[in-house]
Design a protein around this motif. Structure first.
Motif, PDB file in Angstrom:
ATOM      1  N   THR A  66       0.829  -1.197   0.000  1.00  0.00           N
ATOM      2  CA  THR A  66       0.000   0.000   0.000  1.00  0.00           C
ATOM      3  C   THR A  66       0.865   1.248   0.000  1.00  0.00           C
ATOM      4  O   THR A  66       1.838   1.348   0.735  1.00  0.00           O
ATOM      5  CB  THR A  66      -0.916   0.026   1.248  1.00  0.00           C
ATOM      6  N   ASN A  68       1.693   4.899   1.046  1.00  0.00           N
ATOM      7  CA  ASN A  68       1.334   5.728   2.195  1.00  0.00           C
ATOM      8  C   ASN A  68       1.923   7.133   2.128  1.00  0.00           C
ATOM      9  O   ASN A  68       2.217   7.752   3.141  1.00  0.00           O
ATOM     10  CB  ASN A  68       1.782   5.045   3.499  1.00  0.00           C
ATOM     11  N   ALA A 106      -8.665   6.415   3.548  1.00  0.00           N
ATOM     12  CA  ALA A 106      -7.257   6.155   3.224  1.00  0.00           C
ATOM     13  C   ALA A 106      -6.385   7.287   3.745  1.00  0.00           C
ATOM     14  O   ALA A 106      -5.637   7.920   3.011  1.00  0.00           O
ATOM     15  CB  ALA A 106      -7.065   5.950   1.723  1.00  0.00           C
ATOM     16  N   CYS A 107      -6.485   7.537   5.050  1.00  0.00           N
ATOM     17  CA  CYS A 107      -5.840   8.689   5.680  1.00  0.00           C
ATOM     18  C   CYS A 107      -4.356   8.500   5.938  1.00  0.00           C
ATOM     19  O   CYS A 107      -3.678   9.435   6.354  1.00  0.00           O
ATOM     20  CB  CYS A 107      -6.539   9.014   6.996  1.00  0.00           C
ATOM     21  N   SER A 108      -3.835   7.296   5.752  1.00  0.00           N
ATOM     22  CA  SER A 108      -2.424   7.002   5.995  1.00  0.00           C
ATOM     23  C   SER A 108      -2.044   7.402   7.430  1.00  0.00           C
ATOM     24  O   SER A 108      -2.757   7.072   8.361  1.00  0.00           O
ATOM     25  CB  SER A 108      -1.550   7.709   4.958  1.00  0.00           C
ATOM     26  N   ASP A 138      -8.042   3.818   7.328  1.00  0.00           N
ATOM     27  CA  ASP A 138      -7.001   3.294   6.443  1.00  0.00           C
ATOM     28  C   ASP A 138      -7.030   1.773   6.522  1.00  0.00           C
ATOM     29  O   ASP A 138      -7.517   1.200   7.505  1.00  0.00           O
ATOM     30  CB  ASP A 138      -5.622   3.815   6.838  1.00  0.00           C
TER      31      ASP A 138
END
Length: 278
Positions: A66, A68, A106-108, A138
């Motif tokens: 993923t 990030n 998907a805020c990392s 996330d």
């Protein structure tokens, strides 16, 4: 292209929506090399064979692949749009309930939702008596752990962070900068895979889903956009990344007249005209 890489492509597409090009085989092997070594395996083929029966390892593979990349107030326009267009419109249309819900998908490691929380704090006078929820999610538990802790390196706070914000909202602790508790308390971090059902999160007035769909395969992108629309209020806003578009993937949104990255649900056109910001 090896059979193991083909199997990895299929696994990632199904588990996370990530479409991995054949040119990325070397990158995939490099990212997964530490995990292969830690697991006592010989190569990518053995790793793929193992994840069929090891859910914990499968999760680690997905997280390792993923992307990030993030930073505070990234690209500026999505945050300018929030402050100058979205927020004023919702202050009018939500005046009866005085409630607003925001989702940072998907805020990392948390820079995006914390950036939004800082803007809300700056607009506190206009929001007196309002309830504003920020949900940030996330797929990766490891990055969510970092996000919840709110500790960042000097390099991370330098990227996009205005100096006044750093002074006002952060505390220096040894070689790290920590987000103040008042800002951290505004964000509710949750683990969520966008390929799985997220309707339980409820309805939102604003959804930030930036620099995520660009990595998805077309069918997965259409599916996620359709489900995002279902979780968005009829006059709600969807904010995408600078390189992302819904053209060819969804007809449920229309562009904001002033902020290209801001989209509005088509249902809004039958309710109230969009507010143009100069």
């Amino acid at each position: 292209m090896s059979q193991a890489f083909v199997a990895l492509q299929s696994f990632l597409l199904k588990s996370s929506g990530l479409a991995l090009d054949r040119e990325k085989q070397y990158l995939a092997e490099a990212r997964l090399a530490p995990l292969i070594q830690q697991s006592g395996l010989a190569n990518l083929g053995e790793l793929i064979a193992r994840i069929e029966s090891d859910r914990g390892l499968a999760k680690k593979v997905t997280e390792a692949m993923t992307v990030n990349e993030t930073f505070f107030f990234r690209d500026r326009h999505p945050f300018d749009g929030f402050r100058h267009a979205i927020l004023p419109d919702l202050l009018k249309s939500r005046g009866a309930t005085r409630r607003m819900r925001i989702w940072s998908a998907a805020c990392s490691t948390g820079q995006e939702p914390y950036s939004l929380a800082m803007i809300l704090d700056e607009e506190a006078r206009r929001l007196m008596g309002w309830s504003v929820d920020i949900v940030a999610s996330d797929i990766s538990e490891s990055v969510l752990k970092r996000a919840r802790e709110g500790h960042y390196t000097h390099f991370e706070v330098q990227r996009g962070m205005p100096t006044p914000h750093l002074v006002r909202y952060f505390s220096k602790r040894k070689d790290q900068w920590s987000v103040n508790e008042s800002i951290r308390a505004r964000v509710d971090f949750r683990q969520q895979n966008l390929m799985r059902d997220f309707s339980h999160l409820g309805q939102f007035d604003i959804i930030y889903c930036r620099n995520v769909l660009i990595y998805f395969a077309p069918e997965q992108k259409r599916d996620v956009l359709h489900r995002l629309a279902r979780c968005l209020a009829p006059d709600g806003y969807l904010v995408l990344g600078a390189a992302e578009s819904v053209i060819g993937y969804s007809t449920e949104f229309k562009p904001h007249p002033e902020y290209r990255v801001v989209l509005v649900r088509h249902a809004a056109s039958a309710m109230t005209p969009l507010r143009s910001v100069m």
